[in-house]
Design a protein around this motif. Structure first.
Motif, PDB file in Angstrom:
ATOM      1  N   LEU A   1       0.833  -1.211   0.000  1.00 30.55           N
ATOM      2  CA  LEU A   1       0.000   0.000   0.000  1.00 30.55           C
ATOM      3  C   LEU A   1       0.868   1.261   0.000  1.00 30.55           C
ATOM      4  CD1 LEU A   1      -2.785  -1.005   2.541  1.00 30.55           C
ATOM      5  CD2 LEU A   1      -3.017  -0.811   0.072  1.00 30.55           C
ATOM      6  N   ALA A   2       2.000   1.205   0.690  1.00 26.25           N
ATOM      7  CA  ALA A   2       2.883   2.375   0.710  1.00 26.25           C
ATOM      8  C   ALA A   2       3.404   2.684  -0.680  1.00 26.25           C
ATOM      9  CB  ALA A   2       4.053   2.118   1.668  1.00 26.25           C
TER      10      ALA A   2
ATOM     11  N   MET B   1       1.853   2.034  -3.497  1.00 23.99           N
ATOM     12  CA  MET B   1       0.731   2.619  -4.236  1.00 23.99           C
ATOM     13  C   MET B   1       0.534   4.095  -3.863  1.00 23.99           C
ATOM     14  SD  MET B   1      -0.305   0.252  -6.187  1.00 23.99           S
ATOM     15  CE  MET B   1      -0.121  -1.507  -6.396  1.00 23.99           C
ATOM     16  N   ARG B   2       0.573   4.382  -2.562  1.00 28.40           N
ATOM     17  CA  ARG B   2       0.402   5.777  -2.161  1.00 28.40           C
ATOM     18  C   ARG B   2       1.563   6.633  -2.663  1.00 28.40           C
ATOM     19  NH1 ARG B   2      -0.828   3.112   2.962  1.00 28.40           N
ATOM     20  NH2 ARG B   2      -3.081   3.075   3.317  1.00 28.40           N
TER      21      ARG B   2
ATOM     22  N   LEU C   1       0.957   7.536  -6.203  1.00 29.08           N
ATOM     23  CA  LEU C   1      -0.054   8.586  -6.342  1.00 29.08           C
ATOM     24  C   LEU C   1       0.532   9.954  -6.007  1.00 29.08           C
ATOM     25  CD1 LEU C   1      -3.331   7.002  -4.930  1.00 29.08           C
ATOM     26  CD2 LEU C   1      -2.945   7.839  -7.247  1.00 29.08           C
ATOM     27  N   VAL C   2       1.320  10.021  -4.939  1.00 27.83           N
ATOM     28  CA  VAL C   2       1.930  11.294  -4.569  1.00 27.83           C
ATOM     29  C   VAL C   2       2.888  11.755  -5.656  1.00 27.83           C
ATOM     30  CG1 VAL C   2       3.443  12.423  -2.906  1.00 27.83           C
ATOM     31  CG2 VAL C   2       1.659  10.874  -2.110  1.00 27.83           C
TER      32      VAL C   2
ATOM     33  N   GLN D   1      -3.496   7.546 -12.836  1.00 28.24           N
ATOM     34  CA  GLN D   1      -3.838   7.972 -11.478  1.00 28.24           C
ATOM     35  C   GLN D   1      -5.204   7.448 -11.050  1.00 28.24           C
ATOM     36  OE1 GLN D   1      -3.454  12.231 -11.622  1.00 28.24           O
ATOM     37  NE2 GLN D   1      -1.360  12.207 -10.795  1.00 28.24           N
TER      38      GLN D   1
ATOM     39  N   GLN E   1      -5.831   4.983  -7.924  1.00 26.16           N
ATOM     40  CA  GLN E   1      -6.709   5.400  -6.841  1.00 26.16           C
ATOM     41  C   GLN E   1      -7.794   4.379  -6.573  1.00 26.16           C
ATOM     42  OE1 GLN E   1      -6.270   8.231  -4.914  1.00 26.16           O
ATOM     43  NE2 GLN E   1      -7.780   7.156  -3.652  1.00 26.16           N
TER      44      GLN E   1
ATOM     45  N   LEU F   1      -6.215   1.335  -4.927  1.00 25.36           N
ATOM     46  CA  LEU F   1      -5.857   1.654  -3.545  1.00 25.36           C
ATOM     47  C   LEU F   1      -7.086   1.691  -2.649  1.00 25.36           C
ATOM     48  CD1 LEU F   1      -3.623   2.490  -1.574  1.00 25.36           C
ATOM     49  CD2 LEU F   1      -4.030   4.860  -2.234  1.00 25.36           C
ATOM     50  N   THR F   2      -8.190   2.212  -3.141  1.00 23.51           N
ATOM     51  CA  THR F   2      -9.433   2.266  -2.356  1.00 23.51           C
ATOM     52  C   THR F   2      -9.933   0.865  -2.033  1.00 23.51           C
ATOM     53  OG1 THR F   2     -10.005   4.367  -3.419  1.00 23.51           O
ATOM     54  CG2 THR F   2     -11.767   3.180  -2.292  1.00 23.51           C
TER      55      THR F   2
ATOM     56  N   GLU G   1      -7.571  -0.836   0.496  1.00 26.98           N
ATOM     57  CA  GLU G   1      -7.740  -0.290   1.854  1.00 26.98           C
ATOM     58  C   GLU G   1      -9.033  -0.797   2.478  1.00 26.98           C
ATOM     59  OE1 GLU G   1      -7.521   3.870   1.278  1.00 26.98           O
ATOM     60  OE2 GLU G   1      -5.327   3.975   1.452  1.00 26.98           O
TER      61      GLU G   1
END
Length: 1550
Positions: free
Chosen positions: A946-947, A949-950, A953-954, A969, A973, A976-977, A980
């Motif tokens: 997950l890190a 993926m985030r 995105l950043v 993107q 997103q 990732l949703t 999570e």
């Protein structure tokens, strides 16, 4: 009129400056900076930075000084004029033979001086009287109108002032010599006598500073004082009447002074004439006869000795007669009318005087000439007196603080500065009040030491002191700084170059003055209370002098240089009212005050303090110093140093001068040379041609001073060969002497040719700056069109530094240009080196394209040539070419990523930021990001976290936007949703209190497997599910085994299952099984274990394998008591794994039985060999018995264990009760045989448990059969039960034998016989006391158990303890044995008895065997006696405890505590309640024992004779019936026991 205390208005404050540290480092520079502002006020205050605090360097213990005495009202100019005026009037009337008495008008002293002055201003006495303007005079004196005060003032004026004024004007007026005889209300005036007092040292006992009224009488000096003091003798004036202080005589004898007061007067003047014959003829000058005069003389001989008598003793009578001539008419006739002057011995006819006198005056008489001469005598110069006492700083401070505290009647630190200021000026202006203070002023620091640290060889300085010793603000350093003029004076001028110290107290003052040579001054207050300053700027200096001369001309007439004497004050309000600008300030400790040239200043101290001051001179002072010399010349005042010498000395070494100082010296030198030329020309015109060189600087100052103007000569002077003692300056060449010009000659220091040479050197030094400035100006402005190199500009800057040019604007421009050029060169070199370094250069140092162009323009605009300009131009061309290529690549989209990366790398090597390079960078970053997203989401790629993926995105938010980026993107997103959401669901499953079944978790894991992201919580959930499946498999394996699972295994599974985040149905079943097992073990523990037992249940159930070792057994028991022994099965030799095997437990139990039996036999033999503690000659031995308390039991009270044969203290162990737990009643058999008494004693080491009955144990076994869990205690309990039943069977066989049956029958017959014999004699035996009936009792009653059988129940109920007393009385009558036991019978019974005592079970057969063995031997009277004594002590202790418990219960009830809950007894096991009927009481007794700290005999356990505990034994009756048959085998009992619970699964039989 004098000012009131509230009339003083403080002047405005002076400027206050607070320099920064950078400004503070240059003292004279900072003073020059603030001079334009501060000079307008004359003084200013400077507060140093807060952390500039120099240490106080004065050696306090060695500092001793003598202060000056200051009388405050003598300091003020106008007040001093008034006091001088009053002294002159007092002197006038003293000469006339009267003392001055100043009248009071409207409750205040009349100001005679102001009255006289106003009368003169109003036109004089005659004019005022003529115009009747005395009311206006009263108004001007501030008297209220309407009280006829004008007439009163006229009367006083005519009586006191007018006669004096007439004499002052020269009129020959004879006045009334007794004008004050009728003025009794007026107070006598004591003359101030300022000059006189300055010649008199003050008394050592004078209390300086006390407030004293001037008009109070003071003691007058006696003749002895006048004889000892030449000044008094010189100034005395003879005559009758009261004398001034120090100006007359006073009788020593008090009686004589009393007679004078009563009116006795001296006789009139007597002229003594000497005749030729030597006879002395006394002739009265008055019309009275000689006899009358003689009579008067006879009545007052002493006063006549005090009067003035002129004895004219001449050698010739003719000369004596010639002296009797009137000075007016020059005739000597009518000598009886001649009046002799007591001042000059002249004679006057009384009719020749104007106006003529009617008769010869009585007493002292002075002619008009003497009166005028005395009244017009000029006063002496005013100055301060020196005190007679020497002070230290401590003693002076104590005196100063005491004075201030007493004066203001409050602590010194609480007195406001405003109050002190108002009071100071009130006292200064007061005529009536004298306040005297002392001031340690002008103390030489060279002699006493400076307050600042000084670098000298006297003592070593610390680093901090060394720093302050070198500071420019150190007053020892400031005068000799490089920019200071005084550093060129070699002599240490005290007060100017060397600081002076000032130790002040409240009201001590420094008067209006300017510094010597009009120099600067700086004052630093080291510590103490503030110092108040007043200042007047230099522009108003002459105005101040004019005002003071105008207001007090009398002082300046007699002392023209009064303001240079530092002895005169004038109220600032007075000066301000006349247009003089005045400022003020309060200087606090740690602050500087600076006075500027020719700035008048004064002030006073607020209290005890210590200050230091010194002078200094800067270049701007030189013109003022020259003007000061001219001013001194006019005043004929001595100079401190020669101004000409100072200028010439500086001009001799111009290269050492500061540039500003050189320019100022050049200007002064030029003026001085021009003036010298003029003066020497005038000398030539006078005809003086002789000259000789003179080194004036080597002469003392007093040898080169002008005799006319007192100026110290240096350049030249005029001298005379005939008058070598004097010389004059060239300004006073006509005042040298009257000798011929040919005898006069010029003494000169330099020729007129040498002076211009010195002037030229100064000019070169002063003008060198102009030459340098022109060069710099041409170079900076490129006036000739040629740019200078950096080396040329550096040379100009170096020249300014070497020649110490001032820090001008031009120099700053040069330095700025050099700095800018050097910065450009450095930046250009960095730009070139950055290109060479390429991508490895430091990030952030690149310049933009616009900055590069501006930099190139900056280099072109600088007024210096730099060859690096070409390199910068080349870089600019490269950058512009690269910019064009980048634009083409960006326009031709889409370009290949490789081309873009190549262009980007080329741009980075340029070292310049190009706008297109940033666009290229964004395009490259966009391509890299899309590629990374593609690799991350690829199916074949490793799952990202997950890190990651985030992070993608950043990072995507920072790349250049595009459709591809937006699509990537959105996919990221969405993924990732979803991830999570599943991760959160897994987290809830892991953390939720309600656990989910494995099927639910498996479904969640299965669905989450489709997400291409690594999910930690899903992974944790997967691992938990795997552990749950393994746990279920372990449970199935244990449940399906050959044996029931052990409790330890189940507990381990339960602990693991509880930690799993999975809902397990098997866990609930296991928890229930474990709970049931724990409940059975707890019930078994309550059944077997004693309260607070040190043994575990398993230890009690198992045989004691090491019973043969007394030391081992006892030490282990002690360890258990102390909680040190933890092993349960150590004696059996079983490990934890062995306990899981039932066979191993049974085998170990059987082996333990055998070891226990062998060990107890060995122990019995060993203990039997030990000496008995009851023996009378018992000696301590190593083999003696040891009680549980650790001591050797000895004497009465020791008991022997019937099993191990060891001895113990009866009070340390639980002992049996003789009468059992039941009391006899009418329905029961009242008599019991003594062999049935409960005297059997087993020690706590042998009797380890409660020993429940076998029926209770069988009930536990039935409950054990229902448990699906194996416990080690259960295995041990089965073994113990089998052993007990086996012993019971053998015991029953022995008891059923013929021999034993006969013995039992015999005992039964004896019991019946005792019962039958006791009934007829019951009333007889116990109708009287026990002691009386004991002797008549039949012998068989010696077998009685106790006295209850022959004691009425009522008595038993009322008399507690009578049964024990009866038993004690019957002990001597007990006999035995009652049975004869053959050895063949006794041996098996004893063996059975021993084996039965080893069992931790209570059996009836054991009691029967014990009774048989007891009946077959004599009664053990010693044991019975010991038991009786122990039981008595126990009952007494129980009674005491019962009372205490009752009190505690009452206190609980009083406090509202809850009563005992009866339900608790129901919840307790029945056996516990029956065996310990007072369990709670026992607990409370133990608590009481702990509180009381005493030892209470323990309550014994119920013995074998006590009734057994009744349990719920449903279903056990058939078993017990079957068990009653002694021939029934144990297997049958076991089978029946197992048949009682057919619903249980089969298990392995024991």
């Amino acid at each position: 009129m004098e000012l009131g205390s509230d009339d003083f208005l403080p002047p405005p404050e002076c400027p206050v400056f607070e320099p920064s540290w950078a400004e503070f480092r240059d003292p004279l520079g900072y003073i020059a900076k603030i001079r334009p502002i501060a000079e307008k006020s004359g003084i200013c205050k400077i507060r140093p930075p807060a952390d500039w605090q120099p240490p106080f360097a004065v050696e306090v213990d060695n500092f001793r000084f003598t202060p000056r005495i200051q009388r405050l009202n003598e300091l003020e100019a106008q007040t001093r004029v008034k006091l001088n005026y009053l002294d002159q009037i007092a002197k006038f009337w003293e000469i006339q033979g009267s003392s001055l008495k100043i009248p009071n008008v409207e409750r205040r002293i009349l100001d005679l001086y102001s009255l006289s002055k106003i009368v003169v201003e109003e036109g004089g006495y005659e004019t005022i009287c003529k115009d009747r303007r005395w009311a206006r005079v009263a108004q001007r004196l501030n008297y209220p109108p309407g009280k006829n005060i004008g007439s009163l003032l006229r009367s006083h004026y005519e009586r006191i002032v007018y006669p004096y004024e007439m004499y002052q004007s020269g009129a020959n007026l004879v006045c009334n010599t007794r004008p004050f005889d009728n003025e009794e209300k007026d107070k006598e005036y004591k003359p101030h006598s300022i000059p006189l007092r300055q010649s008199v040292q003050p008394s050592k006992f004078n209390s300086y500073g006390r407030r004293a009224k001037r008009l109070q009488p003071d003691p007058e000096p006696t003749e002895e004082d006048i004889e000892k003091n030449p000044e008094l003798k010189k100034l005395q004036i003879y005559g009758a009447g009261p004398k001034m202080m120090g100006l007359g005589l006073m009788a020593k004898d008090k009686t004589l002074r009393k007679k004078d007061k009563e009116g006795l007067e001296c006789p009139p003047t007597v002229v003594v004439k000497e005749e030729l014959g030597g006879d002395v003829k006394m002739e009265s000058a008055s019309p009275k006869t000689f006899l009358e005069g003689k009579e008067e003389l006879s009545h007052s001989p002493e006063p006549c000795t005090k009067m003035t008598m002129r004895l004219r003793r001449n050698h010739s009578n003719a000369q004596f007669i010639e002296s009797y001539v009137c000075r007016m008419c020059s005739r000597g006739d009518e000598d009886d009318k001649l009046l002799l002057c007591d001042g000059c011995d002249d004679n006057y006819h009384i009719f020749c005087l104007l106006p003529p006198l009617p008769e010869i005056s009585k007493g002292v008489w002075r002619c008009p000439k003497c009166v005028m001469a005395e009244c017009k005598r000029p006063p002496e110069a005013f100055g301060f007196e020196q005190a007679t006492r020497e002070y230290t700083l401590q003693s002076f401070g104590e005196m100063a603080d005491s004075f201030k505290a007493d004066y203001f009647n409050m602590p010194v630190h609480m007195v406001p500065t405003e109050l002190v200021e108002k009071e100071f000026w009130r006292l200064v202006n007061s005529i009536e009040e004298d306040v005297t203070v002392e001031y340690g002023a002008d103390i030489h620091s060279k002699e006493f030491g400076s307050g600042f640290p000084v670098s000298d060889s006297k003592r070593h300085l610390t680093p901090e002191e060394e720093e302050y010793a070198k500071s420019g603000w150190n007053l020892n350093v400031m005068p000799v700084l490089e920019q200071s003029v005084l550093c060129h004076i070699n002599a240490d001028i005290s007060g100017m170059k060397v600081p002076w110290l000032y130790v002040g107290m409240v009201f001590s003052a420094f008067c209006w003055h300017i510094e010597d040579h009009w120099s600067y001054s700086i004052n630093y207050l080291h510590w103490g209370e503030p110092k108040t300053w007043y200042g007047v700027p230099s522009l108003a200096a002459e105005h101040l002098e004019e005002v003071m001369k105008k207001l007090t001309p009398e002082l300046f007439d007699s002392q023209p240089d009064l303001l240079h004497q530092l002895v005169t004050l004038m109220n600032p309000n007075t000066l301000m009212s006349h247009g003089v600008p005045v400022v003020r300030t309060n200087q606090c400790a740690g602050e500087f005050v600076i006075t500027f040239p020719r700035a008048y200043h004064s002030g006073f101290n607020q209290g005890y303090n210590f200050a230091e001051a010194v002078n200094f001179c800067t270049a701007d002072w030189l013109p003022a110093g020259r003007q000061c010399i001219e001013h001194y010349r006019r005043l004929r005042r001595y100079c401190v140093f020669s101004h000409e010498e100072l200028i010439c000395k500086m001009a001799a070494c111009p290269e050492k001068l500061d540039l500003n100082l050189a320019a100022a010296v050049h200007k002064e030198m030029f003026i001085m040379v021009q003036e010298e030329r003029r003066l020497r020309k005038a000398l030539l015109e006078k005809g003086i041609t002789e000259a000789e060189r003179e080194a004036f600087e080597q002469l003392p100052d007093d040898e080169r001073q002008c005799i006319k103007c007192k100026t110290t000569c240096f350049l030249s002077a005029l001298a005379c060969y005939d008058c070598p003692d004097g010389l004059v300056c060239l300004s006073h060449i006509n005042d040298l002497c009257k000798c011929s010009s040919s005898r006069q000659y010029l003494r000169y220091r330099y020729t007129l040719d040498e002076l211009p040479a010195m002037l030229h050197k100064l000019k070169v030094r002063a003008e060198s700056f102009d030459t340098w400035a022109n060069k710099v100006r041409v170079a900076l402005e490129v006036e000739d069109g040629r740019k200078r190199s950096l080396e040329e500009l550096r040379a100009l800057e170096s020249e300014a530094r070497e020649r110490r040019f001032p820090n001008s604007e031009l120099l700053q421009r040069l330095k700025s240009c050099l700095s800018e050029a050097e910065a450009c060169v450095s930046r250009a070199l960095g730009l070139v080196s950055g290109q060479e370094a390429g991508p490895d250069r430091v990030a952030g140092l690149q310049m933009t394209l616009a900055e590069l162009r501006a930099f190139l323009g900056q280099m072109n605009n600088l007024p210096c040539a730099m060859h690096q300009i070409g390199d910068v131009k080349g870089i600019l061309e490269q950058v512009e070419a690269y910019q064009s290529e980048a634009r083409e690549a960006l326009v031709s989209q889409p370009s290949s990523p490789g081309l873009l990366q190549t262009l980007l790398e080329r741009g980075q090597q340029l070292g310049v930021e190009v706008p297109e390079a940033q666009q290229l960078q964004r395009q490259v970053e966009q391509a890299r990001w899309l590629d990374e997203v593609k690799r991350t989401l690829a199916p074949s790629a490793r799952r990202g976290t997950l890190a990651i993926m985030r992070g993608l995105l950043v990072a995507g938010a920072s790349v250049a936007p595009s459709p591809a980026v937006d699509k990537a993107q959105a996919e990221l997103q969405e993924l990732l949703t979803i991830a999570e959401r599943w991760e959160e669901k897994a987290h809830l499953c892991l953390e939720a209190r309600q656990k989910h079944p494995p099927a639910t978790l498996e479904a969640i894991i299965h669905e989450a497997e489709n997400i291409p992201v690594h999910l930690p919580n899903i992974q944790s959930l997967k691992e938990a599910l795997a552990k749950a499946r393994a746990w279920i498999a372990d449970v199935d394996e244990i449940q399906n085994g050959d044996h029931y699972p052990c409790l330890d295994d189940l507990e381990g599974l339960v602990a693991v299952g509880r930690d799993l985040p999975v809902g397990l149905e098997e866990l609930r079943q296991l928890e229930l099984q474990v709970l049931t097992a724990h409940s059975w073990r707890e019930k078994a523990s309550k059944t077997f274990l004693k309260k607070n037992s040190c043994y575990t249940l398993l230890e009690v159930l198992c045989p004691c394998a090491d019973a043969g070792s007394d030391s081992t057994k006892r030490s282990r028991w002690m360890e258990k008591e102390l909680g040190l022994y933890k092993s349960d099965t150590e004696l059996l030799g079983l490990s934890a794994q062995d306990l899981r095997d039932p066979g191993s437990v049974i085998v170990a139990f059987k082996e333990g039985e055998q070891k226990e039996k062998e060990g107890i036999l060995q122990l019995r033999r060993t203990n039997s060999a030990k000496p008995s503690p009851l023996a009378s000659l018992t000696t301590p031995s190593s083999t003696a018995s040891i009680c549980v308390c650790g001591q050797v039991p000895a004497g009465v009270g020791a008991l022997q264990c019937d099993l191990c044969q060891d001895w113990f203290h009866g009070r340390c162990v639980t002992v049996p009760r003789l009468l059992g737990s039941q009391r006899p009643s009418l329905t029961s058999s009242p008599l019991l045989a003594w062999w049935e008494w409960d005297t059997k004693f087993l020690c706590p080491l042998c009797m380890r448990s409660r020993r429940p009955r076998l029926e209770t144990i069988l009930a536990l076994l039935v409950a054990l059969q229902r448990l699906p869990v194996r416990l080690p205690e259960g295995e041990a309990l089965q073994c113990l039960t089998e052993r007990a039943i086996s012993w019971q069977g053998r015991a029953r066989q022995v008891l059923a034998s013929e021999e034993v049956t006969a013995l039992l029958g015999r005992l039964a017959e004896l019991r019946q016989q005792l019962q039958a014999e006791s009934k007829p004699e019951e009333s007889l035996a116990y109708s009287s006391d026990a002691g009386e009936g004991a002797g008549n009792m039949p012998k068989v009653q010696g077998l009685l158990e106790n006295g209850d059988s022959v004691t009425s129940p009522e008595k038993v109920a009322t008399e507690e303890g009578s049964d024990l007393e009866l038993l004690s009385s019957l002990l001597p009558q007990l006999t035995g044995p009652v049975l004869e036991l053959p050895e063949a019978t006794r041996a098996p019974l004893e063996e059975l008895m021993m084996e039965g005592d080893l069992l931790e079970v209570t059996l009836d057969e054991n009691q029967s065997i014990w009774q048989l063995l007891q009946a077959g031997q004599p009664p053990d009277l010693e044991r019975v006696h010991t038991l009786l004594e122990l039981e008595k002590a126990e009952r007494h202790g129980s009674r005491t405890r019962g009372q205490a418990l009752e009190r505690r219960r009452r206190r609980k009830v009083d406090r509202g505590g809850e009563a005992d809950d009866p339900a608790r007894d129901e919840l307790e096991p029945k056996r516990v309640r029956s065996s310990e009927p007072e369990a709670e009481e026992v607990q409370e007794e133990e608590e009481l024992e702990e509180e009381s700290g005493g030892e209470v005999p323990p309550v014994p356990f119920p013995t074998n004779g006590s009734p057994s505990t009744q349990e719920d034994q449903d279903g056990l009756e058939p078993v017990l019936e079957a068990g009653s048959d002694t021939s029934a085998p144990f297997s049958t009992l076991t089978s029946r026991l197992l048949m009682s619970c057919p619903q249980q699964p089969s298990r392995q039989q024991l």
